[in-house]
Design a protein around this motif. Structure first.
Motif, PDB file in Angstrom:
ATOM      1  N   LYS A 101     -16.503 -23.330  37.997  1.00 28.24           N
ATOM      2  CA  LYS A 101     -17.465 -22.257  37.762  1.00 28.24           C
ATOM      3  C   LYS A 101     -17.815 -22.196  36.282  1.00 28.24           C
ATOM      4  O   LYS A 101     -17.023 -22.590  35.424  1.00 28.24           O
ATOM      5  N   ASP A 102     -19.044 -21.691  36.014  1.00 27.68           N
ATOM      6  CA  ASP A 102     -19.448 -21.530  34.612  1.00 27.68           C
ATOM      7  C   ASP A 102     -18.483 -20.584  33.902  1.00 27.68           C
ATOM      8  O   ASP A 102     -18.031 -19.582  34.478  1.00 27.68           O
ATOM      9  N   LEU A 103     -18.161 -20.940  32.656  1.00 26.23           N
ATOM     10  CA  LEU A 103     -17.319 -20.061  31.837  1.00 26.23           C
ATOM     11  C   LEU A 103     -18.171 -18.919  31.289  1.00 26.23           C
ATOM     12  O   LEU A 103     -19.254 -19.137  30.755  1.00 26.23           O
ATOM     13  N   GLU A 104     -17.680 -17.703  31.430  1.00 29.02           N
ATOM     14  CA  GLU A 104     -18.360 -16.547  30.852  1.00 29.02           C
ATOM     15  C   GLU A 104     -17.314 -15.688  30.146  1.00 29.02           C
ATOM     16  O   GLU A 104     -16.274 -15.366  30.715  1.00 29.02           O
ATOM     17  N   PHE A 105     -17.598 -15.366  28.911  1.00 29.55           N
ATOM     18  CA  PHE A 105     -16.655 -14.542  28.152  1.00 29.55           C
ATOM     19  C   PHE A 105     -17.418 -13.622  27.208  1.00 29.55           C
ATOM     20  O   PHE A 105     -18.613 -13.811  26.939  1.00 29.55           O
ATOM     21  N   VAL A 106     -16.697 -12.604  26.726  1.00 32.28           N
ATOM     22  CA  VAL A 106     -17.275 -11.626  25.801  1.00 32.28           C
ATOM     23  C   VAL A 106     -16.539 -11.706  24.472  1.00 32.28           C
ATOM     24  O   VAL A 106     -15.302 -11.709  24.441  1.00 32.28           O
ATOM     25  N   ALA A 107     -17.298 -11.799  23.412  1.00 32.51           N
ATOM     26  CA  ALA A 107     -16.733 -11.741  22.063  1.00 32.51           C
ATOM     27  C   ALA A 107     -17.049 -10.359  21.485  1.00 32.51           C
ATOM     28  O   ALA A 107     -18.216  -9.985  21.351  1.00 32.51           O
ATOM     29  N   ILE A 108     -16.003  -9.593  21.187  1.00 32.37           N
ATOM     30  CA  ILE A 108     -16.170  -8.237  20.661  1.00 32.37           C
ATOM     31  C   ILE A 108     -15.846  -8.269  19.167  1.00 32.37           C
ATOM     32  O   ILE A 108     -14.753  -8.675  18.766  1.00 32.37           O
ATOM     33  N   PHE A 109     -16.787  -7.846  18.349  1.00 24.91           N
ATOM     34  CA  PHE A 109     -16.577  -7.914  16.904  1.00 24.91           C
ATOM     35  C   PHE A 109     -17.312  -6.781  16.203  1.00 24.91           C
ATOM     36  O   PHE A 109     -18.141  -6.080  16.795  1.00 24.91           O
ATOM     37  N   GLU A 110     -16.971  -6.609  14.939  1.00 29.67           N
ATOM     38  CA  GLU A 110     -17.595  -5.571  14.118  1.00 29.67           C
ATOM     39  C   GLU A 110     -18.591  -6.199  13.152  1.00 29.67           C
ATOM     40  O   GLU A 110     -18.433  -7.350  12.741  1.00 29.67           O
ATOM     41  N   VAL A 111     -19.604  -5.425  12.799  1.00 29.71           N
ATOM     42  CA  VAL A 111     -20.594  -5.849  11.814  1.00 29.71           C
ATOM     43  C   VAL A 111     -20.625  -4.819  10.685  1.00 29.71           C
ATOM     44  O   VAL A 111     -20.094  -3.712  10.818  1.00 29.71           O
ATOM     45  N   LEU A 112     -21.231  -5.190   9.578  1.00 24.26           N
ATOM     46  CA  LEU A 112     -21.374  -4.234   8.487  1.00 24.26           C
ATOM     47  C   LEU A 112     -22.276  -3.086   8.932  1.00 24.26           C
ATOM     48  O   LEU A 112     -23.280  -3.304   9.613  1.00 24.26           O
ATOM     49  N   PRO A 113     -21.932  -1.859   8.576  1.00 28.05           N
ATOM     50  CA  PRO A 113     -22.724  -0.707   9.036  1.00 28.05           C
ATOM     51  C   PRO A 113     -24.076  -0.619   8.338  1.00 28.05           C
ATOM     52  O   PRO A 113     -24.242  -1.090   7.206  1.00 28.05           O
ATOM     53  N   GLU A 114     -25.008  -0.039   9.029  1.00 27.68           N
ATOM     54  CA  GLU A 114     -26.277   0.309   8.386  1.00 27.68           C
ATOM     55  C   GLU A 114     -26.073   1.646   7.685  1.00 27.68           C
ATOM     56  O   GLU A 114     -25.697   2.633   8.314  1.00 27.68           O
ATOM     57  N   ILE A 115     -26.299   1.664   6.386  1.00 26.68           N
ATOM     58  CA  ILE A 115     -25.988   2.850   5.585  1.00 26.68           C
ATOM     59  C   ILE A 115     -27.265   3.547   5.147  1.00 26.68           C
ATOM     60  O   ILE A 115     -28.179   2.922   4.606  1.00 26.68           O
ATOM     61  N   GLU A 116     -27.307   4.834   5.391  1.00 32.07           N
ATOM     62  CA  GLU A 116     -28.414   5.665   4.898  1.00 32.07           C
ATOM     63  C   GLU A 116     -27.850   6.582   3.822  1.00 32.07           C
ATOM     64  O   GLU A 116     -27.092   7.514   4.124  1.00 32.07           O
ATOM     65  N   LEU A 117     -28.171   6.291   2.580  1.00 33.78           N
ATOM     66  CA  LEU A 117     -27.611   7.044   1.470  1.00 33.78           C
ATOM     67  C   LEU A 117     -27.993   8.513   1.553  1.00 33.78           C
ATOM     68  O   LEU A 117     -29.126   8.867   1.913  1.00 33.78           O
ATOM     69  N   GLY A 118     -27.020   9.372   1.185  1.00 40.80           N
ATOM     70  CA  GLY A 118     -27.274  10.802   1.163  1.00 40.80           C
ATOM     71  C   GLY A 118     -28.067  11.202  -0.069  1.00 40.80           C
ATOM     72  O   GLY A 118     -28.531  10.358  -0.851  1.00 40.80           O
ATOM     73  N   ASP A 119     -28.198  12.492  -0.258  1.00 37.99           N
ATOM     74  CA  ASP A 119     -28.961  13.049  -1.376  1.00 37.99           C
ATOM     75  C   ASP A 119     -28.114  12.969  -2.651  1.00 37.99           C
ATOM     76  O   ASP A 119     -27.171  13.747  -2.838  1.00 37.99           O
ATOM     77  N   LEU A 120     -28.443  12.021  -3.522  1.00 32.67           N
ATOM     78  CA  LEU A 120     -27.649  11.820  -4.732  1.00 32.67           C
ATOM     79  C   LEU A 120     -27.748  13.003  -5.694  1.00 32.67           C
ATOM     80  O   LEU A 120     -26.863  13.193  -6.532  1.00 32.67           O
ATOM     81  N   SER A 121     -28.793  13.789  -5.568  1.00 34.22           N
ATOM     82  CA  SER A 121     -28.951  14.937  -6.473  1.00 34.22           C
ATOM     83  C   SER A 121     -27.925  16.036  -6.183  1.00 34.22           C
ATOM     84  O   SER A 121     -27.742  16.948  -6.990  1.00 34.22           O
ATOM     85  N   LYS A 122     -27.243  15.941  -5.050  1.00 34.25           N
ATOM     86  CA  LYS A 122     -26.221  16.938  -4.704  1.00 34.25           C
ATOM     87  C   LYS A 122     -24.845  16.577  -5.285  1.00 34.25           C
ATOM     88  O   LYS A 122     -23.909  17.378  -5.200  1.00 34.25           O
ATOM     89  N   ILE A 123     -24.745  15.401  -5.845  1.00 32.04           N
ATOM     90  CA  ILE A 123     -23.463  14.970  -6.415  1.00 32.04           C
ATOM     91  C   ILE A 123     -23.237  15.670  -7.754  1.00 32.04           C
ATOM     92  O   ILE A 123     -24.121  15.729  -8.592  1.00 32.04           O
TER      93      ILE A 123
END
Length: 435
Positions: A101-123
């Motif tokens: 039978k055909d081999l079928e498998f799942v590769a589970i991995f992490e990627v770098l997050p998409e980052i939405e910078l906050g309001d720097l004026s509040k720092i």
């Protein structure tokens, strides 16, 4: 090969890969034929074991081995054909592995997050501003002399800066408490080693005297059972010693690697070192506040794979600091979890700011940083040449300068409050943040 990618969270991906059965079977057959040529089995000459016998004996293990290799190779090939960048090695979950039978498998991995910078004026950033004064230099030189001092026993009353040898026993509500007793304990009066009031109570006592000192444990004391409680200490003063400070001469100066022929020249070198340390401490304090502000204003989901990598680096650093006599993996991950997570988050946030604003390491500032480092060496020009001829080490300096550029970018938008401070306050603040 069939590939599909499913997004299960901001940072997790599930890549389903299908490999034709013919490809697996062909690889298994090739591996079994290679095995038949080399395997040794009772009753058969080397290289003459029938294929069917080899397959019956080794077929399952060879197939498992081949499938593992195919999954790894197929995963790498699938990544090359897809627009996905993993943050670490995946976890494989086979779905179908049966022969034919055909081999079928799942590769589970992490990627770098998409980052939405906050309001720097509040720092909000506190910028401590200080100068090295003559009083600071006097105190530093006094500390240096005390590091090299010899001790002389005296018969007079004790005073601050003296070292006393004492026996003591502490009581709370008339009962002795655990950890409140010691014999032949050496203590520099005024050093702040003991709780407030303890050292002050000994000032004025002579050797051979028995005294009582009443104190109150601080509310933030590390022992929960003693926090805020009044206590009485019975103290026997056994010896009083005063420090015999060395003279400020060329021999003393050389102990600290300073070539100076006069006290004035020595003071000037000490001042330069203190100013350098002060500048670094002020910069470190500001950078830490910037990082705190970024972490408060921007949510970052961190791949565990990156945290684990950072934990391994911290483990190795810890082992090297303490002599390198143990396996770093023996150190519990939990010790480094928070620090590693902060470092990874900071790195991701800095990368995002660099990318979003096209920041670069200014060549002039890189040269300035190299000259600054080189100035601490005896042959600064040789150090400058070394950095400029070593791409890897120069890249490290460029990375530091780029981090400074990120800090400056955030400061331009943040709420910055300048506070005048003393040299000791700035150094202490920076040390507390590192600790």
């Amino acid at each position: 090969m069939q590939v599909s990618v499913e997004t299960t969270s901001n940072i997790e991906r599930r890549m389903t890969i299908g490999v034709p059965a013919q490809e697996i079977d062909k690889a298994v057959e090739k591996r079994l034929q290679e095995t038949a040529r080399t395997v040794r089995m009772n009753g058969f000459r080397p290289g003459k074991v029938p294929y069917k016998v080899v397959k019956r004996r080794f077929g399952d293990s060879v197939r498992q081995e081949v499938v593992g290799e195919v999954m790894r190779d197929s995963y790498v090939k699938a990544l090359e054909e897809s627009d996905v960048s993993p943050a670490g090695w995946p976890r494989f979950e086979p779905k179908t592995m049966e022969e034919g039978k055909d081999l079928e498998f799942v590769a589970i991995f992490e990627v770098l997050p998409e980052i939405e910078l906050g309001d720097l004026s509040k720092i909000e950033v506190e910028k401590m501003v200080a100068e090295v004064t003559d009083k600071d230099i006097d105190k530093m030189i006094d500390n240096l002399r005390r590091q090299q001092a010899t001790m002389k026993e005296v018969k007079r009353k004790s005073k601050n800066k003296d070292t006393v040898t004492i026996d003591f026993k502490g009581y709370i509500d008339g009962e002795a408490f655990e950890g409140g007793e010691a014999q032949d304990h050496r203590l520099e009066l005024g050093s702040g080693q003991m709780i407030p009031g303890f050292e002050k109570g000994i000032v004025g006592a002579k050797a051979g005297e028995d005294i009582e000192v009443e104190v109150t444990f601080p509310e933030d004391y590390h022992n929960e059972d003693l926090k805020g409680k009044p206590a009485k200490f019975e103290i026997s003063v056994k010896k009083v010693e005063e420090a015999q400070l060395p003279e400020l001469n060329e021999e003393f100066f050389q102990r600290f690697g300073i070539e100076a022929d006069s006290e004035e020249a020595f003071r000037e070198e000490v001042k330069k070192n203190m100013e350098r340390e002060l500048k670094q401490a002020m910069s470190a304090k500001v950078k830490n506040d910037v990082v705190d502000g970024l972490l408060e204003t921007t949510e970052v989901e961190v791949p565990q794979a990156l945290i684990d990598q950072e934990i391994d680096r911290l483990r190795n650093d810890a082992v090297q600091r303490f002599g390198g006599q143990m396996d770093p993996q023996q150190l519990p991950k939990e010790i480094f979890q928070d620090q590693a997570s902060r470092r990874v988050k900071t790195g991701l946030l800095f990368q995002e700011i660099v990318k979003a604003n096209d920041l670069k390491a200014d060549d002039e500032k890189v040269d300035e940083k190299i000259r600054e480092i080189a100035s601490t060496y005896e042959q600064p020009e040789e150090v400058v040449t070394h950095f400029n001829s070593n791409p890897e080490q120069k890249a490290q300096i460029e990375s530091v300068v780029l981090e400074d550029a990120v800090v400056d970018f955030v400061l331009d938008q943040a709420k910055v409050k300048e506070n005048k401070a003393k040299y000791d306050d700035v150094i202490q603040a920076a040390q507390q943040q590192r600790g």
